[in-house]
Design an enzyme around this catalytic site. Sequence first.
Site, PDB file in Angstrom:
ATOM      1  N   HIS A 136       2.439  -3.132  -2.884  1.00 26.29           N
ATOM      2  CA  HIS A 136       2.275  -2.880  -4.109  1.00 26.29           C
ATOM      3  C   HIS A 136       0.819  -2.645  -4.373  1.00 26.29           C
ATOM      4  CE1 HIS A 136       1.844  -3.492  -8.410  1.00 26.29           C
ATOM      5  NE2 HIS A 136       2.857  -3.339  -8.648  1.00 26.29           N
ATOM      6  N   GLU A 139       5.501   4.208  -7.410  1.00 30.43           N
ATOM      7  CA  GLU A 139       4.603   3.671  -8.546  1.00 30.43           C
ATOM      8  C   GLU A 139       3.318   4.297  -8.625  1.00 30.43           C
ATOM      9  OE1 GLU A 139       6.022  -0.516  -9.735  1.00 30.43           O
ATOM     10  OE2 GLU A 139       4.623  -0.908  -8.100  1.00 30.43           O
TER      11      GLU A 139
END
Length: 255
Positions: free
Chosen positions: A95, A167
């Site tokens: 992430h 993302e």
Amino acid sequence: MRHPLVMGNWKLNGSKHMVNDLTAALRNELSSVVGCDVAIAPPVTYLELAKHHLGGSRIALGAQNVDTHLSGAYTGEVSAEMLKDIGAKYIIIGHSERRTYHKESDEFIAEKFAVLKEAELIPVLCIGESEAENEAGQTEAVCARQIDAVLNSLGAKAFENTVIAYEPIWAIGTGKSATPAQAQAVHKFIRDHIAKHDAAIAEQVIIQYGGSVNAANAAELFTQPDIDGALVGGASLKADAFAVIVKAAAEAKQS
């Protein structure tokens, strides 16, 4: 045919009260939904409580991080075997918040990927470019580099039964979102990039979109052929908003 996955990343949010209320509400909201896999990733301290409340439901348990070591003198870390033991299935790695705040490199994230595969857990590999990289036209190069860290060390077969979450960093928690067409173009690039190594593996890999996914934009995003669900941040903390996203994915992929 790929089965969509919508996963909620709770990040650093939660309490026992919140876990009790949110899991109960999610069970109620999603009881009749078919055609879309669902998972939530609470903070590690609440995994056991969440597992208890999710028992008998279709909602899978996930986690937000894992260490590369299985045991030993690594204060504060959590191993893949511990996560497996507690019942977690989908584990988020790479992430942008971990890459940024904890300086995690592509190579280190590939090590985490390998540990998860060895433990027969499902990596959710997050990739994506910054706003500056996006404006410089480097989106594809950044995504390729982040995927290649795994491809070069583990091979394309490692992406079997694996999730990739695209993302774009500039869209995480900002209210901005890539347009459906923009997101689809990157998702297709990701799939095509893996297909250069193994077309069959590329065809089955789940590629989620993340980055300010919400009830308003979910349905249109999921109509895109290479968008297989979403990794959801803030909207996953509200059962009604998260349920709209899940239902949109189920409907889009069944039609």
